[in-house]
Design a protein around this motif. Structure first.
Motif, PDB file in Angstrom:
ATOM      1  N   ASN A  99       0.839  -1.201   0.000  1.00  0.00           N
ATOM      2  CA  ASN A  99       0.000   0.000   0.000  1.00  0.00           C
ATOM      3  C   ASN A  99       0.870   1.245   0.000  1.00  0.00           C
ATOM      4  OD1 ASN A  99      -2.398  -1.623   0.304  1.00  0.00           O
ATOM      5  ND2 ASN A  99      -1.808  -1.898   2.435  1.00  0.00           N
ATOM      6  N   ASN A 135      -8.213  -2.071  -4.365  1.00  0.00           N
ATOM      7  CA  ASN A 135      -8.548  -1.397  -3.115  1.00  0.00           C
ATOM      8  C   ASN A 135      -9.684  -2.062  -2.359  1.00  0.00           C
ATOM      9  OD1 ASN A 135     -10.601  -0.660  -4.829  1.00  0.00           O
ATOM     10  ND2 ASN A 135     -10.064   1.506  -4.913  1.00  0.00           N
ATOM     11  N   LEU A 144      -6.618  -4.332   0.468  1.00  0.00           N
ATOM     12  CA  LEU A 144      -5.426  -3.507   0.353  1.00  0.00           C
ATOM     13  C   LEU A 144      -4.121  -4.286   0.484  1.00  0.00           C
ATOM     14  CD1 LEU A 144      -6.539  -0.286   2.232  1.00  0.00           C
ATOM     15  CD2 LEU A 144      -6.409  -0.684  -0.228  1.00  0.00           C
TER      16      LEU A 144
END
Length: 549
Positions: free
Chosen positions: A286, A530, A533
């Motif tokens: 991320n 998303n 994540l």
């Protein structure tokens, strides 16, 4: 030419003439009525004001269509059909050709693009199940789009010219593991605002491959593609060489850019160079959007294979492709895979005993979760599918028995005996060794990374890709196939499959229905990263690296 001009004229929208003639009428350049008086000052002022407005409007249009940074790779379509009219596409193309960006890599020139998928849906001679098996997923309008922010582009002017700080990275593992580490090396160099020395490829202890970066990847293309993101140099300057160089290899998993700066920036500023080793899965999944886009730019654009490898891979891919649609299977049944996983080979007690003995003498090869029993590991989906299990999966999903299959991977443990169950169900099985002509593979027989690169190229052009086990190749192929047009990718649901595979009384019809139901939503449709994540953007490039149009 006259016909094309006529078509272009007909395709343009015709504006009401009233406004144009109104401006023409009040213009001092228009033919005045017979009068001895000159145009009034108010009409002259209105003319120049109107001219200013029109010039401003056209200026905005030019800035809108013209790319403003070398960092951004414009959104592009890889499909053969386009929602834009051909004349409009031609006109936009002429605009970009008239104003080319210096050394700007485009999608078509820098990305590894596969051969087109075969269209079989219109063939009346195939069954509904076969038609469904070969049908490509709906891309839902997602296409490659790497548009970096203004802040990223502003910083690029300084970072791309860095000549004081240098990052050296040593990468290890097989080809796809090396690719992942090279991607993260570029990102870390960007985070630290350092120049990147061409990554050092550590000799693989399993295959003994001594290839260097430039033996596998096109170095000049790598440097050129990333010239606006980081500066890539061949080696450290002589002024940075010291008698004793410390190598940093104690990096935790999933570290953030903030951690990278806090840990290494001061050392880098003091010593002016930094050597990192053991980057595999160390950098967080991320990252800020610009760094995620940079990951995609490195993986799908900058890391192109050398011309000899690319040409050989393309030749072998065409020999499969020319005969019609084909399936590529990454069959993970090499000896080192069985040793690492500790799973039953399906080849009998004699082979399983060999694996057990090797596990006792090579404990550093073993994977984690050693406290789990073999049965528990298998039911948890941690074991590769055997050739027989892959054959049953393909049959259950509707693959016809005459389907052509390309097997990617190293030498299977057990040789032809290990592949026989798959060949019994699908006789048209091929490998790169079978497809290559005399002498084509000879220069690379001791170069496992090059052979893996050929498998990568041929697998990318397949109509359907199936991995028998997770890993770097599976993730790389999943993301790359999505990036180049959402080619069909079937990820076996091993946890749910195994009870059915071991059920001896289930009918073939019921088994087939169950397989199709289990894999209904795992066939290459766009999946947003998303939503989860912890997913790797290189396996799930939507939405950071792909825009919806």
């Amino acid at each position: 030419m006259a016909k094309a001009a006529k078509n272009f004229k007909n395709s343009c929208v015709t504006l009401p003439p009233s406004i144009f003639f109104h401006f023409l009428a009040i213009s001092p350049l228009s033919t005045p009525k017979r009068s001895s008086r000159s145009p009034s000052p108010s009409l002259t002022l209105l003319f120049f004001f109107s001219t200013f407005i029109l010039c401003t409007f056209f200026g905005i249009c030019i800035l809108t269509f013209y790319p403003i940074s070398q960092n951004s790779i414009p959104c592009s379509s890889l499909s053969h059909s386009s929602p834009l009219p051909p004349v409009l596409l031609a006109s936009l193309s002429s605009i970009f050709n008239d104003y080319p960006e210096k050394d700007e890599p485009t999608l078509s020139s820098s990305a590894l693009v596969p051969l087109p998928a075969h269209g079989v849906s219109a063939n009346p001679n195939i069954s509904a199940a076969e038609r469904e098996f070969w049908r490509q997923p709906d891309g839902q309008g997602y296409r490659p789009c790497l548009d970096f922010t203004l802040d990223y582009r502003k910083k690029s002017a300084k970072i791309s010219k860095e000549k004081r700080k240098f990052l050296v990275v040593v990468v290890s593992g097989g080809l796809n593991q090396q690719r992942n580490q090279i991607v993260d090396a570029v990102v870390i160099a960007r985070i630290l605002e350092a120049a990147l020395v061409v990554p050092v490829l550590q000799v693989n202890r399993i295959w003994g491959d001594e290839s260097e970066f430039s033996d596998i990847f096109d170095l000049e293309h790598f440097k050129k593609t990333l010239q606006a993101d980081v500066r890539v140099v061949l080696s450290l300057p002589s002024s940075h060489l010291v008698s004793k160089q410390s190598i940093e290899n104690q990096i935790p998993f999933h570290v953030s850019p903030m951690w990278i700066r806090a840990r290494f920036l001061h050392q880098l500023n003091e010593e002016r160079f930094l050597i990192l080793k053991g980057l595999d899965s160390r950098l967080s999944k991320n990252l800020p959007p610009d760094l995620q886009k940079l990951r995609c730019k490195v993986a799908f654009h900058a890391l192109r294979f050398t011309n000899p490898i690319q040409e050989l891979g393309n030749r072998i891919a065409r020999r499969m492709w020319i005969e019609g649609p084909y399936i590529a299977i990454h069959l993970r049944i090499e000896k080192d895979v069985w040793v690492r996983t500790g799973c039953p080979t399906g080849l009998g007690n004699e082979y399983d005993k060999i694996i057990a003995e090797d596990r006792e003498t090579n404990t550093d090869f073993l994977t984690d979760k050693l406290n789990m029993t073999i049965s528990a590991r298998r039911l948890a989906g941690l074991c590769p599918l055997s050739a027989l299990e892959v054959a049953r999966l393909l049959k259950g999903l509707g693959a016809p028995s005459h389907a052509r299959i390309y097997i990617a991977g190293g030498e299977p443990f057990g040789g032809n005996c290990a592949l026989q169950p798959l060949a019994n169900e699908f006789p048209n099985v091929a490998t790169k060794e079978m497809l290559a002509r005399e002498g084509e593979l000879t220069p690379y027989m001791n170069r496992a990374s090059v052979l893996a690169a050929i498998d990568y190229i041929v697998s990318l052009s397949s109509d359907v890709f199936v991995p028998s086990h997770g890993g770097n190749m599976a993730r790389a192929m999943q993301g790359h196939r999505a990036y180049v047009g959402h080619r069909k990718y079937i990820k076996p649901n091993k946890r749910m499959m195994l009870p059915l595979l071991e059920d001896t009384i289930v009918s073939e019809e019921e088994f087939s229905k169950s397989m199709q139901k289990l894999h209904k939503y795992s066939k290459g449709q766009p999946q947003l990263r998303n939503n989860k994540l912890d997913r790797d953007v290189l396996a799930y490039p939507v939405p950071e690296c792909m825009c919806k149009h």
